[in-house]
Structures are given as structure tokens and as C-alpha cells.
Scaffold this motif. Structure first.
Motif, mmCIF file in Angstrom:
data_model
loop_
_atom_site.group_PDB
_atom_site.id
_atom_site.type_symbol
_atom_site.label_atom_id
_atom_site.label_comp_id
_atom_site.label_asym_id
_atom_site.label_seq_id
_atom_site.Cartn_x
_atom_site.Cartn_y
_atom_site.Cartn_z
ATOM 1 N N ASP A 13 2.370 9.914 3.580
ATOM 2 C CA ASP A 13 1.262 9.296 3.742
ATOM 3 C C ASP A 13 1.410 7.543 2.866
ATOM 4 O OD1 ASP A 13 -1.958 9.178 3.798
ATOM 5 O OD2 ASP A 13 -0.826 8.406 4.739
ATOM 6 N N ASP A 14 2.268 7.041 2.856
ATOM 7 C CA ASP A 14 2.270 5.708 1.608
ATOM 8 C C ASP A 14 2.116 4.750 2.558
ATOM 9 O OD1 ASP A 14 5.195 6.097 2.494
ATOM 10 O OD2 ASP A 14 5.583 5.932 0.587
ATOM 11 N N ASN A 15 1.860 3.589 2.274
ATOM 12 C CA ASN A 15 2.094 2.225 2.471
ATOM 13 C C ASN A 15 3.730 1.320 2.936
ATOM 14 O OD1 ASN A 15 -0.379 2.758 3.539
ATOM 15 N ND2 ASN A 15 -1.520 1.204 1.722
ATOM 16 N N LEU A 16 4.856 2.711 2.099
ATOM 17 C CA LEU A 16 5.872 1.121 1.895
ATOM 18 C C LEU A 16 6.562 1.393 3.167
ATOM 19 C CD1 LEU A 16 7.023 3.400 -1.386
ATOM 20 C CD2 LEU A 16 6.161 1.331 -0.967
ATOM 21 N N LYS A 55 9.528 1.974 6.279
ATOM 22 C CA LYS A 55 9.692 3.544 6.622
ATOM 23 C C LYS A 55 11.434 3.220 6.832
ATOM 24 C CE LYS A 55 5.520 5.877 7.012
ATOM 25 N NZ LYS A 55 5.031 6.407 8.400
#
Length: 82
Positions: free
Chosen positions: A49-52, A54
């Protein structure tokens, strides 16, 4: 982890290609478990769960899944040995 999944995907593809060489098909017995581990790592990296972006994890999933599928087909066609 995303970079690790990309690296494992690349190594899995190279291992799969090595397994396509005649008389080296049994190398897929080593490459398929390696690719499955890479697939699990890629899925975990994708789900984090991160906004980087993928992109690396997605590429790792595609390459590892391709290596597992084509390596398995190669083992079937070669009788598990060739």
C-alpha cells in the motif's frame, strides 16, 4: 522489493531461455521454483500500500508467470528430462 521482483523476473526469463536449449531442459526443474518465488515476491510488491508506480512489480509478475508457464510446457514436451 519492486526492483527485486524485476531482477528475479529477468533472471527467470534467462533461465527459461537456457532451458529451451536442447539437452538442458532439465534446468527448468530449478528455474520453475525460482520463478514461483519471484512471482510471489512480485505480487507482494504489487499489493504493498503505497502511492509509487508499480511498473517494476507488474513487469516482474509478467516475466515470472511467463517463465513458469513456458518452462512447464517445455518440461512436458521434453518428458521432464530433455
Amino acid at each position: 522489493m519492486k526492483t527485486a521482483s524485476l531482477v528475479m523476473g529477468i533472471l527467470a526469463i534467462f533461465g527459461m531461455l537456457l532451458g529451451f536449449i536442447p539437452c538442458l531442459g532439465s534446468f527448468n526443474w530449478i528455474n520453475i521454483p525460482f520463478s514461483l518465488v519471484g512471482l510471489v515476491i512480485s505480487i507482494v510488491a504489487y499489493v504493498q500500500d503505497d502511492n509509487l508506480p508499480k511498473n517494476n512489480a507488474t513487469a516482474g509478475i509478467i516475466m515470472c508467470a511467463t517463465a513458469v508457464f513456458l518452462g512447464f510446457i517445455r518440461l512436458i514436451l521434453g518428458g521432464g528430462i530433455l
